[in-house]
Design a protein around this motif. Sequence first.
Motif, PDB file in Angstrom:
ATOM      1  N   GLU A 290      40.057  40.212  47.865  1.00 30.36           N
ATOM      2  CA  GLU A 290      41.113  39.788  48.771  1.00 30.36           C
ATOM      3  C   GLU A 290      41.785  38.492  48.326  1.00 30.36           C
ATOM      4  O   GLU A 290      43.003  38.347  48.447  1.00 30.36           O
ATOM      5  N   SER A 291      41.001  37.561  47.784  1.00 30.19           N
ATOM      6  CA  SER A 291      41.611  36.272  47.415  1.00 30.19           C
ATOM      7  C   SER A 291      42.597  36.454  46.260  1.00 30.19           C
ATOM      8  O   SER A 291      43.670  35.849  46.243  1.00 30.19           O
ATOM      9  N   GLN A 292      42.265  37.317  45.318  1.00 27.72           N
ATOM     10  CA  GLN A 292      43.190  37.576  44.205  1.00 27.72           C
ATOM     11  C   GLN A 292      44.451  38.278  44.713  1.00 27.72           C
ATOM     12  O   GLN A 292      45.562  37.982  44.264  1.00 27.72           O
ATOM     13  N   ALA A 293      44.252  39.192  45.651  1.00 25.47           N
ATOM     14  CA  ALA A 293      45.399  39.907  46.226  1.00 25.47           C
ATOM     15  C   ALA A 293      46.338  38.935  46.937  1.00 25.47           C
ATOM     16  O   ALA A 293      47.560  39.014  46.796  1.00 25.47           O
ATOM     17  N   ARG A 294      45.758  38.002  47.660  1.00 23.74           N
ATOM     18  CA  ARG A 294      46.566  36.991  48.361  1.00 23.74           C
ATOM     19  C   ARG A 294      47.409  36.191  47.378  1.00 23.74           C
ATOM     20  O   ARG A 294      48.589  35.949  47.605  1.00 23.74           O
ATOM     21  N   GLU A 295      46.797  35.797  46.275  1.00 25.46           N
ATOM     22  CA  GLU A 295      47.528  35.014  45.271  1.00 25.46           C
ATOM     23  C   GLU A 295      48.682  35.820  44.687  1.00 25.46           C
ATOM     24  O   GLU A 295      49.770  35.277  44.453  1.00 25.46           O
ATOM     25  N   LEU A 296      48.456  37.100  44.452  1.00 25.81           N
ATOM     26  CA  LEU A 296      49.527  37.945  43.912  1.00 25.81           C
ATOM     27  C   LEU A 296      50.708  37.995  44.877  1.00 25.81           C
ATOM     28  O   LEU A 296      51.859  37.849  44.474  1.00 25.81           O
ATOM     29  N   ILE A 297      50.422  38.173  46.151  1.00 29.10           N
ATOM     30  CA  ILE A 297      51.511  38.264  47.137  1.00 29.10           C
ATOM     31  C   ILE A 297      52.237  36.919  47.247  1.00 29.10           C
ATOM     32  O   ILE A 297      53.459  36.874  47.373  1.00 29.10           O
ATOM     33  N   LYS A 298      51.490  35.844  47.158  1.00 30.52           N
ATOM     34  CA  LYS A 298      52.141  34.525  47.198  1.00 30.52           C
ATOM     35  C   LYS A 298      53.137  34.401  46.060  1.00 30.52           C
ATOM     36  O   LYS A 298      54.227  33.865  46.231  1.00 30.52           O
ATOM     37  N   THR A 299      52.781  34.888  44.882  1.00 31.99           N
ATOM     38  CA  THR A 299      53.716  34.849  43.754  1.00 31.99           C
ATOM     39  C   THR A 299      54.928  35.734  44.031  1.00 31.99           C
ATOM     40  O   THR A 299      56.066  35.337  43.763  1.00 31.99           O
ATOM     41  N   LEU A 300      54.699  36.925  44.571  1.00 30.00           N
ATOM     42  CA  LEU A 300      55.824  37.820  44.878  1.00 30.00           C
ATOM     43  C   LEU A 300      56.796  37.156  45.855  1.00 30.00           C
ATOM     44  O   LEU A 300      58.012  37.300  45.726  1.00 30.00           O
ATOM     45  N   LEU A 301      56.254  36.409  46.812  1.00 33.03           N
ATOM     46  CA  LEU A 301      57.115  35.746  47.794  1.00 33.03           C
ATOM     47  C   LEU A 301      58.043  34.731  47.130  1.00 33.03           C
ATOM     48  O   LEU A 301      59.151  34.495  47.596  1.00 33.03           O
ATOM     49  N   LEU A 302      57.583  34.159  46.014  1.00 37.28           N
ATOM     50  CA  LEU A 302      58.426  33.198  45.290  1.00 37.28           C
ATOM     51  C   LEU A 302      59.452  33.897  44.414  1.00 37.28           C
ATOM     52  O   LEU A 302      60.516  33.354  44.132  1.00 37.28           O
TER      53      LEU A 302
END
Length: 339
Positions: free
Chosen positions: A298-310
């Motif tokens: 889950e933590s890696q998935a969260r980081e990926l989505i944070k990048t997508l948001l940027l």
Amino acid sequence: MIQRIDTNLQTSWQKELAMAVSDPENLLKILSIDSTYYGEKDFKARKLFPMKVPLPFIQKMELGNPNDPLLLQVMPSVSEYLEHAQFSKDPLLEQNNQQPGVLHKYKSRVLLMLRGGCAVNCRYCFRRHFPYQDNHLNKRALEQAVDYIAADNQINEVILSGGDPLMAGDDTISWLMDKLEALPQIKRMRIHTRLPVVIPNRITSELCQRFKSSSLQVVMVTHINHGNEIDSYLANKFAELKQAGVTLLNQSVLLKNVNDDANVLCELSEALFSAGIIPYYLHLLDKVEGASHFDIDESQARELIKTLLLELPGFLVPKLVREIGGERSKTPIDLRLND
Ligand SMILES: *Cc1c(COP(=O)(O)O)cnc(C)c1O
Ligand code: SF4
């Protein structure tokens, strides 16, 4: 330039379905992949869950690449024998539903398992152990399912799922639509399918015509995990659906070595939108036995989505969710943006 095999795109979808490749060694041969990259133990994993890959999907894989992201989704692997405490045969607690072929977990929408099988067998599939034989809807069971829906006026949307509901013929789908159109509380019909991605010819002009003439709002939720799954032939099929008034959404599964990379996910969203599809969900893997090697935490998935948001406009960032057996909706993952 990436090399791919040629296939004849003019054949009927039923024929393409019948010609799906079921032998892993044959698949590697078609792709000119040296069989030393995979071994007997990998090939044997198809006994856990049969291999099934239609040629139009193989045609989108890169020749000679044993780690092609499309190939990894369908190629049996020795890792499927790994046992893991958290990975079970029925992660979503679906295998004791009341009405055969009907899953009614969420208030306003009901899911019909119209057809058991799929045109492709995805190795990470959460239904790889599902007792489909007991859940195939024949016409009588389908009539009973329609009666069940008719009796509950909180239901306003019917989701056709499976397996893959487009394994049913156009006649069956049209017949079911007649029934649903006659129910005043049903506004929408949604089709969850991966079939067009692996056999684009499944989108027939008859099917598009039927959608176009319907009083229901028709939504199609495709299942595409990587931008390479979309080519111009498929994009034209989606354009036909759009012209028939169908709303197109996509759900993906986050998969290790397939799409667990921010660039790959950005390219996927862009490719989807170019084909007229809005990203809807990005699912964390359901913990099904035999698929633990695809899991991303889950933590890696969260980081990926944070990048997508940027990187992307908000409407191209899928909602990161997990399905938890017994919950009343999909569970959004808290991104913890302030951490
Ligand atoms: C995922 C799912 C749905 C649809 O949920 P949405 O959040 O509306 O996309 C409906 N029924 C079942 C049983 C499901 O698993
Ligand atoms: S298409 Fe969907 S239901 Fe069918 S095998 Fe793939 S993931 Fe499973």
